[in-house]
Scaffold this active site. Structure first.
Site, short mmCIF file in Angstrom:
data_model
loop_
_atom_site.label_atom_id
_atom_site.label_comp_id
_atom_site.label_asym_id
_atom_site.label_seq_id
_atom_site.Cartn_x
_atom_site.Cartn_y
_atom_site.Cartn_z
CB CYS A 182 -12.96 4.48 -3.14
SG CYS A 182 -13.60 2.94 -3.48
CG PHE A 213 10.71 5.42 0.69
CD1 PHE A 213 10.04 6.03 1.88
CD2 PHE A 213 10.49 4.18 0.69
CE1 PHE A 213 9.40 5.34 2.90
CE2 PHE A 213 9.68 3.25 1.58
CZ PHE A 213 9.17 3.90 2.41
NE ARG A 250 10.00 10.40 1.70
CZ ARG A 250 9.52 9.71 2.70
NH1 ARG A 250 9.76 9.78 3.94
NH2 ARG A 250 8.05 9.37 2.53
#
Length: 292
Positions: A132, A272, A274
């Site tokens: 939530c 992103f 990585r």
């Protein structure tokens, strides 16, 4: 070694291990046309009720562990408290050994401190699921109102940020066992982690690490980076902003509203992160690339 099966777990035939965040479940594994009965580690999800001076405020689903941090971070993120000085104590209700012990916290506010419960009225008395975010909130500005501007400094080295998600992944032992938990971490500009927490809910993991900073009296944390193991939502950025954190790094993509909120805050937002690279979605002036 497992403990005895809890009464509320008999239906799923799982026993909680000595690690409160992991349970063992009996499963049937299907591979290459064959079935095999075996046991598997799964993430624990249980309710946590938070009360203010005995009055119920909310019930949230979470992975047990670091509950005081979760409670403190959630109260801060919701704008119900501003500093650790607003808290007199956080204590579990009941007695050890009683059924359900550990699943209710009672918060005592410092003398003279009151909370604006209208900020949470739309969700009061309801159960929040583990994912939530802004469930039930009347307007987005409810979360962002009264937030101070973020500090102009510091700047962050790209060569440090590019390693943060790899180092976060190395500190997720329960994910290694279950494959079912998110993680959040607080790192300093040199890339050293001050705290890493796991939870079935990514918002919970974030509240836990921010709660740790709050309880340590380390807010605002302008020289800290919040690192999250998944996508970055509006509320993740809002939680960081309220804690005074000036940079957020995510393994996956941010949402459009997360980007707009980071721009409004003047926050560095990276996604992103990585494979030795990342995308910068907001706050590029905070990034130092000379050492990359």
């Amino acid at each position: 070694m497992t403990r005895g099966v809890r009464p509320d777990e008999t239906s799923r035939n799982a026993a909680v291990t000595s690690n409160a965040g992991v349970a063992i479940a009996d499963i049937v594994r299907f591979r290459d046309g064959q079935t095999e009965a075996r046991r598997d580690a799964v993430a624990v999800e249980e309710p946590l009720e938070i009360r203010i001076s005995g009055d119920p405020l909310l019930v949230t689903m979470r992975t047990p562990g670091h509950d005081h941090e979760l409670c403190a971070g959630l109260l801060l993120s919701e704008g119900l408290i501003a500093t650790v000085a607003d808290l007199s104590g956080i204590a579990h209700c009941g007695r050890p050994g009683e059924e359900g012990y550990g699943n209710t916290l009672d918060v005592t506010l410092a003398p003279g401190v009151t909370i604006d419960e209208t900020r949470f009225e739309a969700r009061r008395g309801t159960t929040l699921n583990a994912s939530c975010g802004v469930c039930g909130r009347r307007t987005i500005d409810d979360l962002l109102r009264d937030l101070p501007p973020l500090a102009i400094e510091p700047r962050f080295q790209a060569s440090t940020l590019v390693e943060l998600t790899t180092h976060l992944r190395q500190q997720q032992p329960n994910f290694d066992r279950t494959g079912g938990l998110h993680a959040a971490g607080i790192a300093d500009p040199s890339g050293q982690y001050r705290a890493v927490r796991e939870d079935i809910g990514r918002h919970n993991a974030t509240d836990k690490v921010i709660g740790r900073l709050l309880l340590d009296g380390a807010l605002p944390a302008s020289a800290a980076v919040l690192v999250v193991s998944g996508r970055t939502s509006f509320e993740i950025v809002g939680k960081a902003w309220r804690a005074g954190i000036t940079a957020v790094v995510g393994v996956s993509a941010p949402s459009s509203l997360a980007i707009a909120t980071a721009e409004r805050a003047g926050m560095l937002l990276v996604g992103f992160a990585r494979d030795k690279g990342f995308n910068v979605y907001a706050g590029a002036p905070r990034l130092e690339t000379s050492a990359l």
